[in-house]
Design an enzyme around this catalytic site. Sequence first.
Site, PDB file in Angstrom:
ATOM      1  N   GLU A 127       0.967  -1.273   0.145  1.00  0.00           N
ATOM      2  CA  GLU A 127      -0.151   0.088   0.084  1.00  0.00           C
ATOM      3  C   GLU A 127       0.624   1.359  -0.069  1.00  0.00           C
ATOM      4  O   GLU A 127       0.546   2.104   0.853  1.00  0.00           O
ATOM      5  CB  GLU A 127      -0.814  -0.064   1.317  1.00  0.00           C
ATOM      6  CG  GLU A 127      -1.831  -1.103   1.212  1.00  0.00           C
ATOM      7  CD  GLU A 127      -3.094  -1.214   2.305  1.00  0.00           C
ATOM      8  OE1 GLU A 127      -2.664  -0.517   3.169  1.00  0.00           O
ATOM      9  OE2 GLU A 127      -3.892  -2.047   2.281  1.00  0.00           O
ATOM     10  N   ASN A 167       2.122  -5.394  -3.101  1.00  0.00           N
ATOM     11  CA  ASN A 167       0.757  -5.690  -2.663  1.00  0.00           C
ATOM     12  C   ASN A 167       0.000  -4.223  -2.567  1.00  0.00           C
ATOM     13  O   ASN A 167       0.450  -3.332  -1.910  1.00  0.00           O
ATOM     14  CB  ASN A 167       0.686  -6.478  -1.679  1.00  0.00           C
ATOM     15  CG  ASN A 167      -0.743  -7.046  -1.222  1.00  0.00           C
ATOM     16  OD1 ASN A 167      -1.189  -7.687  -2.186  1.00  0.00           O
ATOM     17  ND2 ASN A 167      -1.134  -6.866  -0.122  1.00  0.00           N
ATOM     18  N   HIS A 204     -10.174  -5.941  -2.860  1.00  0.00           N
ATOM     19  CA  HIS A 204     -11.410  -5.603  -1.736  1.00  0.00           C
ATOM     20  C   HIS A 204     -12.685  -4.922  -2.388  1.00  0.00           C
ATOM     21  O   HIS A 204     -12.519  -3.656  -2.735  1.00  0.00           O
ATOM     22  CB  HIS A 204     -10.878  -4.647  -0.561  1.00  0.00           C
ATOM     23  CG  HIS A 204      -9.945  -5.513   0.200  1.00  0.00           C
ATOM     24  ND1 HIS A 204     -10.229  -6.414   0.871  1.00  0.00           N
ATOM     25  CD2 HIS A 204      -8.711  -5.087   0.372  1.00  0.00           C
ATOM     26  CE1 HIS A 204      -9.196  -6.903   1.780  1.00  0.00           C
ATOM     27  NE2 HIS A 204      -8.202  -6.022   1.297  1.00  0.00           N
ATOM     28  N   GLU A 233      -6.466 -10.636  -1.285  1.00  0.00           N
ATOM     29  CA  GLU A 233      -7.361 -10.320   0.022  1.00  0.00           C
ATOM     30  C   GLU A 233      -8.787 -10.168  -0.406  1.00  0.00           C
ATOM     31  O   GLU A 233      -9.332  -9.244   0.097  1.00  0.00           O
ATOM     32  CB  GLU A 233      -6.759  -9.057   0.633  1.00  0.00           C
ATOM     33  CG  GLU A 233      -5.197  -8.990   0.945  1.00  0.00           C
ATOM     34  CD  GLU A 233      -4.892  -7.694   1.744  1.00  0.00           C
ATOM     35  OE1 GLU A 233      -5.625  -7.072   2.259  1.00  0.00           O
ATOM     36  OE2 GLU A 233      -3.436  -7.782   1.641  1.00  0.00           O
ATOM     37  N   ASP A 235     -12.471  -9.831  -0.687  1.00  0.00           N
ATOM     38  CA  ASP A 235     -13.694  -9.704  -0.151  1.00  0.00           C
ATOM     39  C   ASP A 235     -14.693  -8.758  -0.941  1.00  0.00           C
ATOM     40  O   ASP A 235     -14.259  -8.004  -1.534  1.00  0.00           O
ATOM     41  CB  ASP A 235     -13.635  -9.488   1.348  1.00  0.00           C
ATOM     42  CG  ASP A 235     -13.023  -8.471   1.827  1.00  0.00           C
ATOM     43  OD1 ASP A 235     -12.707  -7.505   0.919  1.00  0.00           O
ATOM     44  OD2 ASP A 235     -12.376  -8.152   2.924  1.00  0.00           O
TER      45      ASP A 235
HETATM   46  C1  XIL Z   1      -6.582  -6.127   8.262  1.00  0.00           C
HETATM   47  C2  XIL Z   1      -6.879  -7.314   9.395  1.00  0.00           C
HETATM   48  O1  XIL Z   1      -7.750  -8.050   8.529  1.00  0.00           O
HETATM   49  C3  XIL Z   1      -7.468  -6.454  10.370  1.00  0.00           C
HETATM   50  O2  XIL Z   1      -7.635  -7.665  11.422  1.00  0.00           O
HETATM   51  C4  XIL Z   1      -6.513  -5.596  10.822  1.00  0.00           C
HETATM   52  O3  XIL Z   1      -7.189  -5.001  12.112  1.00  0.00           O
HETATM   53  C5  XIL Z   1      -6.322  -4.551   9.959  1.00  0.00           C
HETATM   54  O4  XIL Z   1      -5.716  -5.007   8.988  1.00  0.00           O
HETATM   55  N1  XIL Z   1      -5.174  -4.400   3.546  1.00  0.00           N
HETATM   56  C6  XIL Z   1      -4.193  -5.271   3.945  1.00  0.00           C
HETATM   57  C7  XIL Z   1      -4.365  -6.253   5.402  1.00  0.00           C
HETATM   58  O5  XIL Z   1      -2.985  -5.503   3.524  1.00  0.00           O
HETATM   59  O6  XIL Z   1      -3.289  -6.382   6.176  1.00  0.00           O
HETATM   60  C8  XIL Z   1      -5.385  -5.598   6.057  1.00  0.00           C
HETATM   61  O7  XIL Z   1      -5.904  -6.643   7.222  1.00  0.00           O
HETATM   62  C9  XIL Z   1      -6.794  -5.260   5.281  1.00  0.00           C
HETATM   63  C10 XIL Z   1      -6.274  -4.157   4.300  1.00  0.00           C
END
Ligand code: XIL
Length: 297
Positions: A127, A167, A204, A233, A235
């Site tokens: 990020e 990432n 996401h 990741e 969702d």
């Molecule tokens: C999130 C986790 O799911 C949570 O439990 C934590 O509180 C915050 O981080 N991008 C990422 C992940 O790369 O590491 C993040 O995970 C979600 C967003």
Amino acid sequence: ASTLGAAAAQSGRYFGTAVAASRLGDSTYSTIAGREFNMITAENEMKPDATQPQRGQFTFSSGDQIYNWATQRGLQVRGHTLAWHAQQPGWMQNLGGSSLRQAMIDHINGVMAHYKGKLAAWDVVNEAFNEDGSRRNSNLQGTGNDWIEVAFRTARAADPSTKLCYNDYNIENWSYGKTQGVYNMIRDFKSRGVPIDCVGLQTHFTGGSSLPGNFQTTLQNFAALGVDVALTEVDVTNASTSQYAGLTQACLNVPRCIGITVWGVRDSDSWRASENPLLFDRSGAKKAAYTSVLNAL
Ligand code: XIL
């Protein structure tokens, strides 16, 4: 095939999930995670605040709990993450300049030495871009624009056996500033020989029923630079079946899209729990989105 992992393996890919060490004692959770997935990411346990809470004192107990749980079941593990503006330990948040640069290098070396030869990939940098494609302002960015390539060069030297990924989120739509910013960095790294093997698209998704514009084109264009791509990741708001099927199909259509990871097991396990964004409901039952993914694999 009757599981996501086995279905993905039919085309040489993996299907993964994020796992929280604190949930592994929940047998519904661990049964589903161990049965359906063949790649595991630690949701928080390999991040900088977890692995180096005090400067120079590394702790791998929670990360190792996940690593051991996974490998005892024959599952692979992705490392997440080494250099990030968020979830830094307090001591790191207060550093800047050359001392933070050295701390980043020491952190990468310390964590990668512990997991040397054991992980399928590392999200080396997470990020680092703004939505408009410029670099995100952070303490790491403040150490100099070259911090990302220093992180990757350090990582390659620390463990030449693992794939090194950049990432990020909101890099799924090809016609988006952030996607272009990341793309230009990867192109530059490849042209100058900075070691990088993969791009992770967090994926996401936050509404609607169709994919972000030209999602598959984005995967293809990154891959054409000579890197693997992965959805790292996933969702999806309300677990839209069309979006889940579409993102799965897009990955399958791109030879260098090597796998898909969803960010949790049941809706109740999700960091976005109120949006019910995952493939299993709160009781552990398969949702319609599960079937749409399995059928697309
Ligand atoms: C999130 C986790 O799911 C949570 O439990 C934590 O509180 C915050 O981080 N991008 C990422 C992940 O790369 O590491 C993040 O995970 C979600 C967003």
